[in-house]
Design a protein around this motif. Structure first.
Motif, PDB file in Angstrom:
ATOM      1  N   ALA A  81      41.399  43.436  47.481  1.00  0.00           N
ATOM      2  CA  ALA A  81      40.133  43.871  46.891  1.00  0.00           C
ATOM      3  C   ALA A  81      40.133  45.380  46.772  1.00  0.00           C
ATOM      4  O   ALA A  81      40.580  46.089  47.691  1.00  0.00           O
ATOM      5  CB  ALA A  81      38.951  43.416  47.758  1.00  0.00           C
ATOM      6  N   ASP A  82      39.665  45.883  45.636  1.00  0.00           N
ATOM      7  CA  ASP A  82      39.457  47.322  45.428  1.00  0.00           C
ATOM      8  C   ASP A  82      40.699  48.137  45.742  1.00  0.00           C
ATOM      9  O   ASP A  82      40.642  49.198  46.385  1.00  0.00           O
ATOM     10  CB  ASP A  82      38.286  47.815  46.275  1.00  0.00           C
ATOM     11  CG  ASP A  82      36.987  47.090  45.956  1.00  0.00           C
ATOM     12  OD1 ASP A  82      36.759  46.805  44.762  1.00  0.00           O
ATOM     13  OD2 ASP A  82      36.220  46.786  46.888  1.00  0.00           O
ATOM     14  N   GLY A  83      41.865  47.636  45.281  1.00  0.00           N
ATOM     15  CA  GLY A  83      43.093  48.392  45.406  1.00  0.00           C
ATOM     16  C   GLY A  83      43.755  48.357  46.767  1.00  0.00           C
ATOM     17  O   GLY A  83      44.697  49.115  47.021  1.00  0.00           O
ATOM     18  N   THR A  84      43.299  47.474  47.654  1.00  0.00           N
ATOM     19  CA  THR A  84      43.869  47.377  48.994  1.00  0.00           C
ATOM     20  C   THR A  84      44.198  45.923  49.315  1.00  0.00           C
ATOM     21  O   THR A  84      43.425  45.009  48.991  1.00  0.00           O
ATOM     22  CB  THR A  84      42.900  47.925  50.054  1.00  0.00           C
ATOM     23  OG1 THR A  84      42.565  49.279  49.733  1.00  0.00           O
ATOM     24  CG2 THR A  84      43.518  47.887  51.440  1.00  0.00           C
ATOM     25  N   VAL A  85      45.337  45.719  49.962  1.00  0.00           N
ATOM     26  CA  VAL A  85      45.742  44.401  50.437  1.00  0.00           C
ATOM     27  C   VAL A  85      45.564  44.368  51.951  1.00  0.00           C
ATOM     28  O   VAL A  85      46.014  45.272  52.656  1.00  0.00           O
ATOM     29  CB  VAL A  85      47.214  44.104  50.090  1.00  0.00           C
ATOM     30  CG1 VAL A  85      47.579  42.684  50.505  1.00  0.00           C
ATOM     31  CG2 VAL A  85      47.471  44.296  48.596  1.00  0.00           C
ATOM     32  N   TYR A  86      44.908  43.318  52.447  1.00  0.00           N
ATOM     33  CA  TYR A  86      44.681  43.157  53.878  1.00  0.00           C
ATOM     34  C   TYR A  86      45.429  41.923  54.373  1.00  0.00           C
ATOM     35  O   TYR A  86      45.358  40.850  53.748  1.00  0.00           O
ATOM     36  CB  TYR A  86      43.192  42.989  54.178  1.00  0.00           C
ATOM     37  CG  TYR A  86      42.325  44.099  53.642  1.00  0.00           C
ATOM     38  CD1 TYR A  86      42.132  45.272  54.362  1.00  0.00           C
ATOM     39  CD2 TYR A  86      41.705  43.987  52.398  1.00  0.00           C
ATOM     40  CE1 TYR A  86      41.332  46.302  53.869  1.00  0.00           C
ATOM     41  CE2 TYR A  86      40.910  44.998  51.894  1.00  0.00           C
ATOM     42  CZ  TYR A  86      40.723  46.155  52.632  1.00  0.00           C
ATOM     43  OH  TYR A  86      39.936  47.175  52.124  1.00  0.00           O
ATOM     44  N   ASP A 112      54.418  43.569  40.773  1.00  0.00           N
ATOM     45  CA  ASP A 112      53.551  43.970  39.676  1.00  0.00           C
ATOM     46  C   ASP A 112      53.232  42.744  38.829  1.00  0.00           C
ATOM     47  O   ASP A 112      53.798  41.662  39.042  1.00  0.00           O
ATOM     48  CB  ASP A 112      54.160  45.128  38.877  1.00  0.00           C
ATOM     49  CG  ASP A 112      55.326  44.733  37.987  1.00  0.00           C
ATOM     50  OD1 ASP A 112      55.565  43.517  37.764  1.00  0.00           O
ATOM     51  OD2 ASP A 112      56.006  45.643  37.495  1.00  0.00           O
ATOM     52  N   PRO A 113      52.292  42.842  37.859  1.00  0.00           N
ATOM     53  CA  PRO A 113      51.888  41.654  37.106  1.00  0.00           C
ATOM     54  C   PRO A 113      53.012  40.969  36.341  1.00  0.00           C
ATOM     55  O   PRO A 113      52.862  39.807  35.942  1.00  0.00           O
ATOM     56  CB  PRO A 113      50.819  42.206  36.146  1.00  0.00           C
ATOM     57  CG  PRO A 113      50.243  43.378  36.863  1.00  0.00           C
ATOM     58  CD  PRO A 113      51.412  44.007  37.560  1.00  0.00           C
ATOM     59  N   ASP A 114      54.142  41.659  36.127  1.00  0.00           N
ATOM     60  CA  ASP A 114      55.279  41.055  35.423  1.00  0.00           C
ATOM     61  C   ASP A 114      56.351  40.532  36.373  1.00  0.00           C
ATOM     62  O   ASP A 114      57.402  40.069  35.935  1.00  0.00           O
ATOM     63  CB  ASP A 114      55.903  42.074  34.470  1.00  0.00           C
ATOM     64  CG  ASP A 114      54.947  42.486  33.359  1.00  0.00           C
ATOM     65  OD1 ASP A 114      54.224  41.591  32.858  1.00  0.00           O
ATOM     66  OD2 ASP A 114      54.904  43.675  33.018  1.00  0.00           O
ATOM     67  N   ALA A 145      47.891  36.028  46.973  1.00  0.00           N
ATOM     68  CA  ALA A 145      46.622  36.498  46.427  1.00  0.00           C
ATOM     69  C   ALA A 145      46.939  37.337  45.200  1.00  0.00           C
ATOM     70  O   ALA A 145      48.008  37.940  45.112  1.00  0.00           O
ATOM     71  CB  ALA A 145      45.852  37.316  47.453  1.00  0.00           C
ATOM     72  N   VAL A 146      45.986  37.385  44.253  1.00  0.00           N
ATOM     73  CA  VAL A 146      46.237  38.008  42.958  1.00  0.00           C
ATOM     74  C   VAL A 146      45.071  38.911  42.586  1.00  0.00           C
ATOM     75  O   VAL A 146      43.902  38.575  42.820  1.00  0.00           O
ATOM     76  CB  VAL A 146      46.420  36.938  41.857  1.00  0.00           C
ATOM     77  CG1 VAL A 146      46.790  37.583  40.527  1.00  0.00           C
ATOM     78  CG2 VAL A 146      47.481  35.919  42.262  1.00  0.00           C
ATOM     79  N   SER A 147      45.397  40.081  41.990  1.00  0.00           N
ATOM     80  CA  SER A 147      44.378  40.986  41.471  1.00  0.00           C
ATOM     81  C   SER A 147      44.895  41.621  40.190  1.00  0.00           C
ATOM     82  O   SER A 147      46.003  41.329  39.733  1.00  0.00           O
ATOM     83  CB  SER A 147      44.041  42.075  42.492  1.00  0.00           C
ATOM     84  OG  SER A 147      45.096  43.023  42.587  1.00  0.00           O
ATOM     85  N   ASP A 148      44.104  42.535  39.606  1.00  0.00           N
ATOM     86  CA  ASP A 148      44.565  43.269  38.428  1.00  0.00           C
ATOM     87  C   ASP A 148      45.836  44.056  38.724  1.00  0.00           C
ATOM     88  O   ASP A 148      46.658  44.280  37.835  1.00  0.00           O
ATOM     89  CB  ASP A 148      43.479  44.237  37.947  1.00  0.00           C
ATOM     90  CG  ASP A 148      42.314  43.532  37.277  1.00  0.00           C
ATOM     91  OD1 ASP A 148      42.503  42.387  36.819  1.00  0.00           O
ATOM     92  OD2 ASP A 148      41.223  44.119  37.222  1.00  0.00           O
ATOM     93  N   ASP A 149      45.979  44.509  39.963  1.00  0.00           N
ATOM     94  CA  ASP A 149      47.118  45.351  40.319  1.00  0.00           C
ATOM     95  C   ASP A 149      48.415  44.582  40.476  1.00  0.00           C
ATOM     96  O   ASP A 149      49.496  45.162  40.346  1.00  0.00           O
ATOM     97  CB  ASP A 149      46.831  46.097  41.631  1.00  0.00           C
ATOM     98  CG  ASP A 149      45.720  47.120  41.474  1.00  0.00           C
ATOM     99  OD1 ASP A 149      45.733  47.843  40.461  1.00  0.00           O
ATOM    100  OD2 ASP A 149      44.854  47.182  42.351  1.00  0.00           O
ATOM    101  N   ARG A 202      44.190  32.838  37.405  1.00  0.00           N
ATOM    102  CA  ARG A 202      43.594  34.075  36.916  1.00  0.00           C
ATOM    103  C   ARG A 202      43.999  34.293  35.467  1.00  0.00           C
ATOM    104  O   ARG A 202      45.186  34.315  35.146  1.00  0.00           O
ATOM    105  CB  ARG A 202      44.038  35.266  37.783  1.00  0.00           C
ATOM    106  CG  ARG A 202      43.376  36.588  37.423  1.00  0.00           C
ATOM    107  CD  ARG A 202      43.886  37.697  38.335  1.00  0.00           C
ATOM    108  NE  ARG A 202      43.353  38.993  37.961  1.00  0.00           N
ATOM    109  CZ  ARG A 202      42.222  39.507  38.420  1.00  0.00           C
ATOM    110  NH1 ARG A 202      41.506  38.821  39.302  1.00  0.00           N
ATOM    111  NH2 ARG A 202      41.802  40.689  38.027  1.00  0.00           N
ATOM    112  N   ASP A 203      43.009  34.417  34.588  1.00  0.00           N
ATOM    113  CA  ASP A 203      43.221  34.837  33.201  1.00  0.00           C
ATOM    114  C   ASP A 203      44.312  34.031  32.495  1.00  0.00           C
ATOM    115  O   ASP A 203      45.253  34.589  31.920  1.00  0.00           O
ATOM    116  CB  ASP A 203      43.576  36.321  33.153  1.00  0.00           C
ATOM    117  CG  ASP A 203      42.451  37.207  33.658  1.00  0.00           C
ATOM    118  OD1 ASP A 203      41.287  36.756  33.646  1.00  0.00           O
ATOM    119  OD2 ASP A 203      42.730  38.338  34.075  1.00  0.00           O
ATOM    120  N   GLY A 204      44.191  32.712  32.514  1.00  0.00           N
ATOM    121  CA  GLY A 204      45.122  31.863  31.787  1.00  0.00           C
ATOM    122  C   GLY A 204      46.457  31.660  32.463  1.00  0.00           C
ATOM    123  O   GLY A 204      47.370  31.072  31.879  1.00  0.00           O
ATOM    124  N   THR A 205      46.587  32.130  33.692  1.00  0.00           N
ATOM    125  CA  THR A 205      47.853  32.060  34.415  1.00  0.00           C
ATOM    126  C   THR A 205      47.647  31.363  35.746  1.00  0.00           C
ATOM    127  O   THR A 205      46.660  31.605  36.441  1.00  0.00           O
ATOM    128  CB  THR A 205      48.419  33.466  34.654  1.00  0.00           C
ATOM    129  OG1 THR A 205      48.591  34.121  33.389  1.00  0.00           O
ATOM    130  CG2 THR A 205      49.767  33.405  35.350  1.00  0.00           C
TER     131      THR A 205
END
Length: 388
Positions: A245-250, A224-226, A202-206, A170-173
């Motif tokens: 997805a959409d702020g929720t982890v399943y 968190d991302p860091d 799994a990875v998201s913006d959050d 994701r995004d260069g990472t």
């Protein structure tokens, strides 16, 4: 209907466009490639296990037509062991299926021989990831970046995993689930951070979400991302990877209990444990408010409301041991001993089936979408088939 070869090539065209300029700047052995800023975004394709870094199972492609045909994808042979067998379902990019095998990675296309085979002297079980114009793969002992045109090693780093959902881009990472997430610069392999808990991820913006099961306990970690740990939950015998997805982890446990967790706080939104499915060994899929739960070793698969956990539909799919694939308005299940079937995502209504026997699909372990088709992982000697 496009030819089988065209289906793969058309599906991969967006990969080349999305990553143009990135690959040629990445030189073998380089520690600081001359790339200003991050790599290009991940292509809109089935770039890794679960389709994307969030493991949502989503695809923008169409399901195979009712009159689809099947043909094998050849992985070639090794002199000392004969025919190569797939260790995982493939990632798709640039018209090619990148597949982990014992001893390395193979770039397979429709036809008699693979595009290339990289013999890497390690056991590779994880589904590769495509991003930044390269192919990433994790073996038991190392993680490598490969040229998608030749299989040449661009960089390699110690540390890998045997879980299928252990690599995400994701995004260069690059994210690798070892004994906790290990986060690398995709261009160099240089480590950015690592944490202690979780093997599948799994990875998201959050953030980054990792799960593991050991010693009778299952755990979900949120970072968190860091890399700072936000939460750590014990949730039973978690199987497969998280889906975010959409702020929720399943996540789902081996007995079929589904948990929905806030991706930032770790608060439990809901749990659903009243389902009549069997033992599960894989993850979930989600799209447009519907969470899709496969039957596992039972016979019933479900569509579940992502907001409430209530059952939207139930279908007698027979055994399904691989992650579902969800298109814009459809969901496909690899029915382990029956065949491949497509259902309406909103209602669960059956649309069509391709039988295992008629299409020589083997004992189905998983599905991967391409344009107007699906790659079917038939396991063992059957191997990979293109249904289109």
């Amino acid at each position: 209907m496009p030819s089988r070869r065209a289906a793969l090539i058309a599906f991969g065209t967006g990969v080349a466009a999305a990553t143009a300029g990135c690959l040629e700047q990445l030189q073998p052995g380089a520690t600081k490639p001359p790339i200003d800023g991050p790599c290009a975004p991940a292509p809109e394709t089935w770039s890794t296990a679960g389709g994307d870094a969030g493991r949502t199972g989503q695809t923008a492609t169409a399901a195979p037509p009712a009159d689809a045909d099947s043909s094998p994808l050849r992985l070639g042979t090794r002199e000392e062991s004969g025919r190569r067998l797939a260790s995982s379902t493939p990632a798709i990019g640039n018209g090619t299926a990148f597949v982990s095998v014992a001893g390395g990675v193979v770039a397979a296309m429709p036809g008699d021989e693979p595009r290339w085979a990289a013999d890497l002297e390690d056991q590779f079980d994880a589904v590769p990831a495509v991003g930044c114009g390269v192919v990433f793969a994790a073996g038991l002992n190392e993680t490598v970046a490969l040229d998608p045109d030749t299989g040449e090693v661009l960089w390699r780093r110690d540390g890998g995993s045997h879980e299928e959902t252990t690599v995400a881009y994701r995004d260069g990472t690059l994210y690798v689930g070892t004994h906790g997430p290990r986060v690398l610069d995709a261009r160099t392999g240089e480590e950015r951070w690592r944490a202690d808990g979780g093997q599948t991820l799994a990875v998201s913006d959050d953030g980054v979400y990792a799960a593991e099961f050991s010693n009778g306990e299952g755990d979900l970690y949120g970072y968190d991302p860091d890399g700072e740990e936000r939460f750590h939950l014990s949730l039973g015998k978690i199987v497969g990877s998280p889906t975010v997805a959409d702020g929720t982890v399943y996540v789902v446990d081996n007995d079929g209990t589904v948990h929905a967790v806030d991706a930032v706080t770790g608060a439990m939104d809901w749990s659903q444990s009243s389902l009549d499915n069997g033992k599960l060994f894989t993850g979930l899929a989600v799209r447009d408010g519907t969470l899709v739960l496969p039957a596992g070793h039972g016979s019933t698969s479900y569509g579940i409301d992502t907001a409430t956990g209530e059952v939207l539909w139930a279908q007698q799919t027979a055994m399904v041991t691989g992650r579902p694939v969800v298109g814009p308005d459809w969901v496909a299940f690899g029915r382990t001993n029956v065949g491949v079937a497509v259902y309406d995502l909103e209602t669960g209504e059956h649309r069509r089936t391709w039988s295992r026997e008629a299409y020589d699909l083997g004992v189905i372990r998983g599905l991967v979408p391409v344009q107007d088709g699906l790659i079917v992982d038939g396991g063992g000697p059957t191997g990979l088939s293109l249904l289109s």
